[in-house]
Design a protein around this motif. Structure first.
Motif, short mmCIF file in Angstrom:
data_model
loop_
_atom_site.label_atom_id
_atom_site.label_comp_id
_atom_site.label_asym_id
_atom_site.label_seq_id
_atom_site.Cartn_x
_atom_site.Cartn_y
_atom_site.Cartn_z
N ARG A 111 0.92 -1.15 -0.03
CA ARG A 111 0.12 -0.30 -0.36
C ARG A 111 0.97 0.83 -0.39
O ARG A 111 1.23 1.25 0.70
CB ARG A 111 -0.63 -0.04 1.33
N ALA A 112 0.90 1.83 -0.87
CA ALA A 112 1.38 3.42 -1.26
C ALA A 112 0.47 5.07 -1.01
O ALA A 112 -0.83 4.53 -1.50
CB ALA A 112 2.05 2.50 -2.17
N GLU A 113 1.01 6.13 -0.60
CA GLU A 113 0.51 6.83 -0.65
C GLU A 113 0.41 7.19 -1.94
O GLU A 113 1.46 7.14 -3.01
CB GLU A 113 1.33 7.31 0.09
N THR A 114 -0.84 7.70 -2.51
CA THR A 114 -0.56 8.90 -3.52
C THR A 114 0.14 10.14 -3.65
O THR A 114 0.77 11.16 -3.08
CB THR A 114 -2.22 9.41 -3.89
N THR A 115 0.76 9.83 -4.49
CA THR A 115 1.66 10.51 -4.98
C THR A 115 1.02 12.09 -5.68
O THR A 115 0.36 12.07 -6.65
CB THR A 115 2.57 10.06 -6.25
N ARG A 116 1.39 13.30 -4.98
CA ARG A 116 0.50 14.70 -5.42
C ARG A 116 1.63 15.35 -6.42
O ARG A 116 2.16 15.74 -5.93
CB ARG A 116 0.00 15.53 -4.60
N VAL A 117 0.82 15.77 -7.72
CA VAL A 117 2.01 16.92 -8.41
C VAL A 117 1.24 18.44 -8.86
O VAL A 117 0.00 18.47 -8.58
CB VAL A 117 1.92 15.87 -9.82
N VAL A 118 1.86 18.87 -8.87
CA VAL A 118 1.81 20.55 -9.13
C VAL A 118 1.65 20.77 -10.48
O VAL A 118 2.59 20.57 -11.37
CB VAL A 118 2.69 21.85 -7.67
N VAL A 119 0.73 21.40 -11.05
CA VAL A 119 0.30 21.27 -12.24
C VAL A 119 1.16 22.28 -12.09
O VAL A 119 1.26 23.74 -12.28
CB VAL A 119 -1.20 21.90 -12.45
N PRO A 120 2.54 22.46 -13.30
CA PRO A 120 3.20 23.50 -13.63
C PRO A 120 2.43 25.43 -14.36
O PRO A 120 0.77 24.66 -14.99
CB PRO A 120 3.98 23.41 -15.59
N ILE A 121 2.72 26.47 -14.19
CA ILE A 121 2.29 27.32 -14.22
C ILE A 121 2.45 28.00 -16.03
O ILE A 121 1.26 28.52 -16.23
CB ILE A 121 2.80 28.67 -13.34
N VAL A 122 3.05 27.44 -16.37
CA VAL A 122 2.88 27.18 -18.10
C VAL A 122 2.72 26.23 -18.59
O VAL A 122 2.44 25.25 -17.96
CB VAL A 122 4.53 27.37 -18.58
N LYS A 123 1.42 27.14 -19.07
CA LYS A 123 0.55 26.61 -20.45
C LYS A 123 0.98 25.50 -21.81
O LYS A 123 1.39 26.47 -22.52
CB LYS A 123 -1.04 27.75 -20.88
N LYS A 124 1.33 24.57 -21.15
CA LYS A 124 1.85 23.97 -22.71
C LYS A 124 1.04 23.81 -23.70
O LYS A 124 -0.16 23.09 -23.66
CB LYS A 124 2.39 22.32 -22.27
N GLY A 125 1.30 23.40 -24.80
CA GLY A 125 0.54 22.83 -26.41
C GLY A 125 -1.01 24.41 -26.32
O GLY A 125 -1.95 23.48 -26.43
N VAL A 126 -1.07 25.25 -25.83
CA VAL A 126 -2.11 26.25 -26.13
C VAL A 126 -1.73 26.92 -27.06
O VAL A 126 -1.04 27.81 -26.91
CB VAL A 126 -2.83 27.00 -25.05
N THR A 127 -2.03 27.20 -28.08
CA THR A 127 -1.56 27.80 -29.32
C THR A 127 -2.31 29.25 -28.89
O THR A 127 -2.14 30.24 -29.42
CB THR A 127 -1.53 27.51 -31.20
N PRO A 128 -3.22 29.85 -28.29
CA PRO A 128 -3.98 31.02 -29.09
C PRO A 128 -3.37 31.54 -27.99
O PRO A 128 -3.05 31.29 -27.08
CB PRO A 128 -5.62 30.77 -28.72
N THR A 129 -3.55 32.49 -27.90
CA THR A 129 -2.76 34.14 -26.86
C THR A 129 -3.98 33.92 -26.50
O THR A 129 -4.96 34.65 -26.58
CB THR A 129 -2.23 34.81 -27.89
#
Length: 888
Positions: A111-129
């Motif tokens: 049994r292992a604890e869940t790994t929590r990830v902080v979503v990056p502040i930079v938006k990847k893969g978004v082409t519109p401004t």
């Protein structure tokens, strides 16, 4: 002239828009699952915990989950033999796909604890401004009663947006009429009049998507940018909240909202707002005695794969015009024959008709605009699987607007407009391959309008006879196809093609054409320009255009993303530019020749769509632990720009009268940047900066309020909202239960208002309003000034506001607040004119009495009277607001 003043003010407030934008109502999350060594993992179970939607990663570790409601979502990734991973607060934006990276580590114990990830502040893969303003961030930028809970107030602090001298947003050098406003993807503009359907109140706002450039093929109809307000759902609040506030300028306001998610899955939300205020020292409006809006949104799941969304909103508003002309201090409704009372007839030496057919005066009363609206929308969404979805939407709205302008000096105006729209659209998205997503859709919009204008009270009547009417219908059709390719983990490419068309149902009749042929008035002779237009366009003209779009996003690493986009946007003219039907003058006043009145407009117009070609190049980089910097240079070329100028005859030569046409052009270049700080140790906020150079050979801030410089048609000059430097600083500091929220607006100033037609050879003298045969000097601080179009600058202006909040409990469910806008009471000038910008009258800048000045040859001269560039608008005076908000 008061009649034109009133009507122009109404148009200015109404922010006439000419957009037919389309967006879908949901977003998506895509990503790649890898192990600690960076190798992709297949078969990972992906669950969006708050929606029940799931997916499974493929052989490349890729997954896609569609049909997600905009807002924050949590994602869990699980696979036997690995620790579960959870990503919180993934921000899903309407119309776009959020790109995330998930890394799983092997578990060493059962049994292992869940790994929590902080979503990056930079938006990847978004082409519109795109810039997203949440409801919490909207509260940080409210600073004036004119934009509290308004689209304008929520969006104005974002880069790429430059407010004009009246505070209305312009995006990347486009005129304010070229910004598209939407509500949950619903078009808010009337194809007939170009005006918006609602009060633009942000009632129930969850987040606002502000698109300044790089639009995908799904988005169209506006050549400037798009501002789309996304309404909250029950999941956003899960309870109720009430807010009450009061301040100076006679402001009082009340907001209520409530929503929840039931056990059955029913997700519902309702909200309402009501407020009143006086607009102190505003040259256009003296107050808004009552504005109210309400909205409801219901999401109903049907089984696992279907969902119905119902949206409804209604509202009403009233705007009052001052009882006194702010440019002269004379009360509206003064006797038109009395020069001491400011009467226009006597002032300009015109004869007032005292015969038996004289128009009856109407009792002086306040002038005002009232507006009511209602909108309804029903959307069905079906998910075939996690990577394929279909949605269909039907919506409609109606809007009624009445203008009462009966205290005018030289005639009384009364207008009535009924607009309505019925539309249907369908949207399909799928992921045929793990690296390729496609979307296709189509929309049909039918518009109707009944726009009638009356002038002069008939004998014994308090209302006038109809002068002109516009009731041409429109049928729009648009379709698009777009592809998003991810050939690698770093590169995203959007490629799309959009088709737009509009057909106008023109009501001009054979009898009207025949009347024009036989008219004794040569300015109304239809055999020239009008016959040529009919032969070229037909009775019911149709225009269409194809717009290619390309967008690229490349991640150099986890901290840096490069972007580029190029494409074309088109925008159609409202049907009021295509058809203007005037009644014969004899029908209006009981006498006179059977000619059309007035002679300043032609009856048959040929107006194709505006076209804007644009290029974006930008970079977004994470700075430290919780900050990001986005910098985007842009270039825009505007072709076939719509404006009003002399009509052309069959040979293409200018003829009498004015007509709308595609006679203007312009260019814009600039750079927009935003530094964003996530909350850390109680501090958060953003700084936005826009540098811009906007030029065109049409000076109007809104279509139809000016004319192109036809004397030198190739010359381009500063547009009236061309502010070089625009800066907003928004901050928040939270310590315990105390919060302080400052906001600073800085602008380098707008050009002084010059006159259309002067080109670059403007005179330093203007017409004496007391004697039209004589010229007098134009002076500022005793120095001669040119009438070149927009040659000068008002100088920097500033507006510092601060809001204090004291939370009532540790959970911050409620707070007391005190807001002070324009804390420094700067009073900085934001616009100057020597001619009234609405009427063209020199009385605005006229200063009587002898004056000594140095002429253009260096000689000392004396004149009896002169003109000055006078302040027209300033930073609004201090506004203080206090209130309380409580959630329960």
């Amino acid at each position: 002239m008061r009649n034109r003043f009133i009507v122009a003010l109404v148009c200015a407030l109404a922010l006439p828009l000419i957009a037919a934008a389309q967006v879908v109502q949901t977003g998506a999350i895509s990503g790649t699952v890898t192990d600690a060594s960076g190798q992709p993992i297949s078969g990972v179970q992906i669950a969006i915990t708050d929606s029940g939607l799931t997916a499974v990663s493929d052989a490349r570790g890729h997954f896609l989950v569609t049909s997600l409601i905009p807002g924050p979502h949590a994602l869990e990734a699980t696979l036997v033999g690995y620790k579960p991973a959870r990503l919180d607060a993934i921000s899903v934006t309407q119309e776009l796909t959020a790109d995330v990276a998930v890394q799983l580590t092997e578990r060493a114990v059962a049994r292992a604890e869940t790994t929590r990830v902080v979503v990056p502040i930079v938006k990847k893969g978004v082409t519109p401004t795109i810039y997203v303003v949440t409801s919490r961030e909207e509260a940080l930028v409210r600073n004036q009663p004119a934009n509290l809970y308004q689209y304008i107030g929520a969006a104005i602090s974002q880069p790429g947006i430059v407010p004009d001298a009246d505070g209305n947003p312009t995006i990347r050098g486009s005129r304010r009429a070229e910004t598209g406003y939407l509500l949950d993807g619903i078009l808010l503009t009337m194809p007939g009049s170009g005006e918006f359907a609602t009060n633009l109140v942000t009632v129930g706002l969850d987040r606002m998507n502000v698109y300044t450039g790089g639009l995908r093929a799904e988005q169209g109809g506006a050549t400037g940018g798009l501002i789309n307000a996304v309404v909250k759902t029950g999941a956003s609040i899960r309870g109720a909240a009430v807010e009450a506030a009061a301040g100076n300028w006679g402001y009082t306001g009340l907001v209520y909202e409530q929503g929840n998610v039931e056990k059955s899955g029913l997700n519902w939300y309702v909200s309402g707002i009501a407020f009143r205020t006086d607009f102190e020292k505003n040259p256009a409006w003296s107050g808004s005695p009552g504005t109210g809006d309400a909205i409801a949104k219901i999401l109903m799941p049907i089984g696992r794969n279907d969902r119905l969304t119902l949206l409804a909103t209604l509202g009403s508003s009233r705007q009052n015009v001052p009882e006194t002309d702010p440019t002269t201090g004379v009360a509206w409704g003064a006797d038109p024959r009395n020069p001491s009372a400011g009467g226009q007839y006597a002032r300009h030496g015109l004869e007032y008709n005292d015969s038996a057919n004289a128009f009856e005066r109407v009792a002086e009363q306040g002038d005002y605009l009232t507006q009511q609206h209602s909108i309804g929308s029903l959307t069905w969404a079906h998910s075939f699987n996690a990577a394929s979805a279909l949605s269909a939407q039907a919506y409609g709205w109606s809007r009624r607007k009445d203008v009462n302008a009966e205290s005018a000096f030289d005639g009384w105006w009364d207008s009535h407009t009924d607009d309505s729209v019925a539309a249907a659209k369908v949207d399909y998205s799928a992921q045929p391959m793990s690296w390729l997503t496609m979307r296709a859709g189509a929309e049909r919009i039918s518009g109707w309008n009944d726009d009638r204008l009356a002038k002069y009270g008939e004998p014994g009547s308090a209302r006038g006879a109809y002068l002109r009417y516009r009731n041409a219908g429109t049928t729009d059709f648009n379709g698009f196809v777009s592809f998003t390719a991810k050939p690698g983990a770093r590169l995203t490419a959007d490629l799309g093609l959009r088709y737009d068309s509009r057909e106008y149902e023109r009501r001009i009749t054979d009898a009207e054409i025949a009347l024009g042929r036989t008219s004794a008035d040569p300015t109304k002779d239809i055999r020239g320009a009008d016959e040529a237009v009919l032969a070229r366009t037909g009775r019911h003209p149709k225009y269409d255009a194809v717009s290619p779009r390309l967008g690229l996003s490349y991640s150099l690493n986890d901290q840096t993303v490069l972007k580029a986009s190029a494409g074309r946007a088109v925008q159609f003219a409202p049907s009021s530019y295509i058809e203007n039907v005037y009644r014969p003058q004899g029908d209006v006043d009981g006498g006179g020749a059977a000619s059309y009145y007035p002679s300043t407009q032609r009856k048959v117009f040929d107006v194709g769509p505006e076209k804007v070609d644009s290029i974006d190049m930008g970079v977004e980089r994470a700075v430290g632990q919780g900050a990001s910097l986005a910098v985007t240079p842009y270039w825009r070329r505007i072709r076939d720009m719509i404006d009003r100028g002399p009509a052309l005859d069959a040979e293409g030569n200018p003829s009498a009268g004015l007509a709308y046409s595609n006679l203007a052009h312009g260019h814009t270049r600039g750079v927009e940047s935003k530094l964003t700080f996530r909350e850390r140790k109680g501090l958060s906020g953003w700084l936005s900066y826009t540098y811009q150079v906007a030029k065109a050979n049409a000076i109007a801030p809104a279509i139809g309020q000016g004319s192109a410089d036809l004397a030198r048609p190739d010359d381009e000059f500063r547009v009236s909202f061309d502010q070089r430097h625009t800066i907003y600083v928004v901050g928040k500091y939270l310590k315990g239960r105390f919060e302080v929220n400052p906001m600073l607006e800085l602008g380098s100033g707008y050009p002084w208002g010059g006159q259309a037609g002067d080109g670059e050879s403007g005179s330093q003298y203007g017409v004496d309003p007391t004697d039209p045969t004589r010229e007098i000097p134009i002076l500022v601080d005793g120095k001669l000034q040119s009438t070149n179009i927009n040659p000068y600058n008002t100088g920097w202006h500033k507006n510092l506001s601060v809001t204090f909040r004291i939370y009532t409990d540790q959970a911050r469910k409620g707070y007391w607040f005190l807001q002070v806008s324009n804390l420094l009471n700067s009073g900085d000038v934001t616009a100057r004119y020597f001619q009234n910008p609405y009427t063209g009258s020199n009385w605005l800048g006229y200063v009587p009495g002898p004056v000594t000045y140095v002429d253009e040859n260096g000689a000392t001269q004396t004149a009896d009277g002169h003109l000055e560039y006078k302040p027209w608008t300033r930073v609004p005076p201090v506004f203080v607001l206090a209130g309380v908000r409580r959630s329960f």
